[in-house]
Structures are given as structure tokens and as C-alpha cells.
Write an enzyme that holds these catalytic residues in place. Structure first.
Site, PDB file in Angstrom:
ATOM      1  N   CYS A  57     -18.006  -0.206 -17.403  1.00 38.19           N
ATOM      2  CA  CYS A  57     -18.160   0.047 -15.967  1.00 38.19           C
ATOM      3  C   CYS A  57     -19.443  -0.546 -15.402  1.00 38.19           C
ATOM      4  O   CYS A  57     -20.530  -0.336 -15.956  1.00 38.19           O
ATOM      5  CB  CYS A  57     -18.140   1.551 -15.716  1.00 38.19           C
ATOM      6  SG  CYS A  57     -18.297   1.971 -13.982  1.00 38.19           S
ATOM      7  N   CYS A  90     -24.654   6.295 -13.135  1.00 35.37           N
ATOM      8  CA  CYS A  90     -23.550   7.214 -12.826  1.00 35.37           C
ATOM      9  C   CYS A  90     -23.933   8.615 -13.306  1.00 35.37           C
ATOM     10  O   CYS A  90     -24.225   8.826 -14.479  1.00 35.37           O
ATOM     11  CB  CYS A  90     -22.275   6.748 -13.518  1.00 35.37           C
ATOM     12  SG  CYS A  90     -20.947   7.953 -13.416  1.00 35.37           S
ATOM     13  N   GLU A 128       0.830  -1.217   0.000  1.00 36.84           N
ATOM     14  CA  GLU A 128       0.000   0.000   0.000  1.00 36.84           C
ATOM     15  C   GLU A 128       0.858   1.259   0.000  1.00 36.84           C
ATOM     16  O   GLU A 128       0.565   2.220  -0.698  1.00 36.84           O
ATOM     17  CB  GLU A 128      -0.929   0.010   1.223  1.00 36.84           C
ATOM     18  CG  GLU A 128      -2.122  -0.913   1.113  1.00 36.84           C
ATOM     19  CD  GLU A 128      -3.026  -0.546  -0.055  1.00 36.84           C
ATOM     20  OE1 GLU A 128      -3.295   0.651  -0.248  1.00 36.84           O
ATOM     21  OE2 GLU A 128      -3.409  -1.459  -0.802  1.00 36.84           O
ATOM     22  N   CYS A 173     -16.184   4.029 -19.589  1.00 38.93           N
ATOM     23  CA  CYS A 173     -17.527   3.891 -19.011  1.00 38.93           C
ATOM     24  C   CYS A 173     -18.298   2.712 -19.604  1.00 38.93           C
ATOM     25  O   CYS A 173     -19.157   2.129 -18.922  1.00 38.93           O
ATOM     26  CB  CYS A 173     -18.310   5.191 -19.191  1.00 38.93           C
ATOM     27  SG  CYS A 173     -17.508   6.606 -18.408  1.00 38.93           S
ATOM     28  N   CYS A 227     -12.428   3.571 -14.290  1.00 44.01           N
ATOM     29  CA  CYS A 227     -12.756   4.975 -14.006  1.00 44.01           C
ATOM     30  C   CYS A 227     -11.454   5.765 -13.864  1.00 44.01           C
ATOM     31  O   CYS A 227     -11.134   6.311 -12.814  1.00 44.01           O
ATOM     32  CB  CYS A 227     -13.607   5.089 -12.750  1.00 44.01           C
ATOM     33  SG  CYS A 227     -14.408   6.697 -12.609  1.00 44.01           S
TER      34      CYS A 227
END
Ligand code: SF4
Length: 360
Positions: free
Chosen positions: A205, A211, A36, A202, A195
Site C-alpha cells: 500500500c 496509516c 458505475e 498493507c 485495502c
């Protein structure tokens, strides 16, 4: 709402998400933490070899904590943002000293360690301990801003708070640890693969049907970009000295602001204009009036010009100097003058006309 949102993301992640990354498939908080932190400012493909090398050299908290910082930095070399490596090293030492090398399960405790923010702590807690908590890194902020049509720069405190609330509202209800890991990974993958910052995909997605940004063709303007830094504001007084129908102008030195252009004498706003004229341009003047402030923008600052109208009361020596002149307003307009001077000439002309009107 949250179940449907999470369900769609999890199903999408199973089929289309990333599954073979070297830090996936583990619940080791140390491995998750290292990945991370490396991923905070670096692309996945760049991180992979660094992560593998780092984990070989320091497979756990204890080995990292006991390593000389120079060695940690050497293995980080090329990844950039070296404070991340220093923070990892220091946090490993604190984990060893205070928790015997174990990761506390409490997110708020994790957040107290150097270099672990709220989102990183949540990622460790979700992946390693199956805790029901949300991440909110830049990718997730972008998804939520677009999906809900949230306007305002996400780095602003109020917008960020709204995004945290929204992200928490969307968490799966009563998830098991596998669900939490899948959901968290799905958020990360959607932001990285679909995204994306530029040209989001899109059509692929799972959130497309409702959205807001997609439906209103707003993907290019959401999330709201960081506001441009406000420019510093400077102030100056400009002296419009009039003698009957003529005004006094000075030519600026060749370099600097308005270099080589004809301008009104400029001084600091707190300087005495009558004294300035006597000392610097050898003119005895009296003040007629102060005119409204005029704003002018430069690339690096804004200038607030406070014009003062002054009347010549006793002529000084004639303006023999090549950088000083007395001209009518019409003549001044023929000279090389900057825009604010042009505007001030028009204002002065109006004042002249009203004076003439009154005296008629
Ligand atoms: S539809 Fe497009 S803009 Fe909306 S969340 Fe999906 S990828 Fe992002």
C-alpha cells in the site's frame, strides 16, 4: 497533505492500478454511468460481460430510454438488484425528455435522477467532466476509516459526514481532468486490490507509512462494523407469592419460553396482580412490595421483569395440580428453574432474611 496523499495514490495507480477495464479510457458519461451502476453491488469480473452486452444493446441514453423495460431487465438478468436496471431505464427517459439525451454537468442535477447517489454522481463528474469532486463508496470509506483511524460505523450519519469532509480535504489541488480521473481510479483500485475488506495487503500500500490502522494493528477492527440491530424489549410482571417460608411456582407448558421449567406466575405489567391471582390461580393475596426490575436477554428480545412480592392472605385449595407447587426457597433451587427465577429466589431470600431480622 492533500497533494501528498493524492500524489502517492496517483503514482501507485499508474504502476499498479487497473488500466484495461472496458469502461476505462472513455469520457462518455453514459458509459461511465452504466458501469458505475453495475459495479454498485457486483464484482468487476461479473460485471464485464454484462456491461459489454448492455452497451452493445443500448449504446447511448436514447436507445436505453426507448427500449422496453422488459428488454432492459432481460439483459440485466443474473446481475441481481433489479431496481438498478429500472432506475437506469427511468433516468435515461428523464435525460432524454429533459436534457435531450445529454448529461447535465451539474452534479446536483445528476443526483436528482433515480439511482444516482452523491458518490455515483461524483464518479461521473470526475471521469467524464474532470470535475474536482470526490467519490465515497464503501471502498473509499474503508480506506479513510483505516488511514485516519476513524471509529464509528460509516453508515451512521455523523461518521459519514466526517468521511465526506475528509475525502474532500484530500482532493488534489487544481487538478486537470486527467489527474482527476487518475485520482478517482486510484481510490477505487486501492480499495478493490489492496485495502480490501478482509486481509488488506498493507505491504503493497502506498499509504502504509502513516496509516493509523496499520501502525496500531487495527485493520481488522476498522472500519467499525454495523452495530447489531437492537433487540426489541418486552416487559412482564412476575409474581412472587409467599406463604410463610414457602413460595408459589407454576410449571410452564412444554413448548415456548422456558418450556417445562418452574417459574413465577407471569402477567402483563399493567394487569392487576391481586385480581390476576384471584381469577387465575385461585389465591387471595395482598401486595407487599415491588422489587427492582430485572433484565434478561433472549436471542430475539430482551425481557424486563418487574417482580412483585405478594403475601397469601387466605389459602386457596391445595395445589393438587401437577403444574403448581408451594416450595421453600431451598426446594425451589432443586427444581428446573430458569436463571431469572434463580436470581429472584435470591432476592426473595434477602427480603425474607431482613423481615425475620426486623421481627426478631
Ligand atoms: S496500510 Fe493497509 S489498512 Fe492502511 S490504507 Fe493501506 S491497505 Fe489500508
Amino acid at each position: 497533505m492533500s497533494q501528498a496523499f493524492a500524489g502517492r495514490l496517483i503514482r501507485w495507480q499508474l504502476e499498479h492500478g487497473r488500466h484495461g477495464l472496458p469502461w476505462q479510457g472513455t469520457s462518455d458519461p453514459y458509459a461511465i454511468w452504466v458501469s458505475e451502476v453495475m459495479l454498485q453491488q457486483t464484482q468487476v469480473l461479473t460485471v464485464i460481460p454484462y456491461y459489454q452486452q448492455f452497451m452493445r444493446a443500448f449504446p447511448d441514453v436514447s436507445s436505453l430510454a426507448q427500449a422496453p423495460l422488459e428488454r432492459v431487465l432481460a439483459l440485466w438478468s443474473g446481475l441481481g438488484y433489479y431496481s438498478r436496471a429500472r432506475h437506469l431505464h427511468r433516468s435515461a427517459q428523464l435525460l432524454l425528455e429533459d436534457y435531450g439525451g445529454e448529461f447535465p454537468h451539474d452534479r446536483t442535477v445528476l443526483q436528482r435522477l433515480p439511482g444516482i447517489g452523491r458518490s455515483t454522481a461524483a464518479a461521473i463528474a470526475a471521469f467524464a467532466f474532470g470535475e474536482c469532486c470526490t467519490i465515497l463508496d464503501g471502498n473509499v470509506k474503508r480506506i479513510l476509516a483505516r488511514y485516519f483511524g476513524i471509529r464509528g460505523y460509516p453508515g451512521e450519519r455523523a461518521i459519514e459526514a466526517q468521511l465526506w469532509q475528509t475525502a474532500e480535504r484530500l482532493l488534489p489541488q487544481g487538478p486537470d481532468s486527467k489527474t482527476m480521473a487518475s485520482y478517482t481510479q486510484a481510490l477505487m483500485d486501492l480499495g478493490a486490490l489492496v485495502c480490501t475488506r478482509a486481509r488488506p495487503r498493507c505491504q503493497l500500500c502506498p499509504l502504509q507509512s502513516d496509516c493509523v490502522a496499520y501502525r496500531h494493528d487495527q485493520t481488522a477492527v476498522l472500519p467499525t462494523p454495523k452495530p447489531r440491530k437492537s433487540l426489541p424489549v418486552k416487559a412482564a410482571a412476575h409474581l412472587i407469592v409467599i406463604d410463610h417460608n414457602r413460595i408459589f411456582l407454576e410449571k410452564r407448558p412444554p413448548s415456548g419460553i422456558w418450556g417445562g421449567l418452574w417459574c413465577f406466575p407471569e402477567l402483563a405489567v399493567d394487569q392487576d396482580s391481586i385480581d390476576y391471582c384471584a381469577r387465575n390461580i385461585n389465591l387471595r393475596v395482598s401486595k407487599v412490595t415491588e422489587l427492582p426490575c430485572l433484565n434478561h436477554g433472549f436471542t430475539h428480545f430482551k425481557l424486563c421483569i418487574y417482580p412483585q412480592l405478594l403475601r397469601l392472605v387466605m389459602p386457596g385449595p391445595s395445589c393438587a395440580a401437577p403444574d403448581r407447587t408451594w416450595v421453600t426457597i431451598e426446594e425451589a433451587r432443586e427444581l428446573a428453574i430458569p436463571v431469572p427465577v434463580k436470581k429472584l429466589l435470591s432476592i426473595t431470600e434477602t427480603v425474607f432474611q431482613s423481615c425475620n431480622h426486623v421481627s426478631q
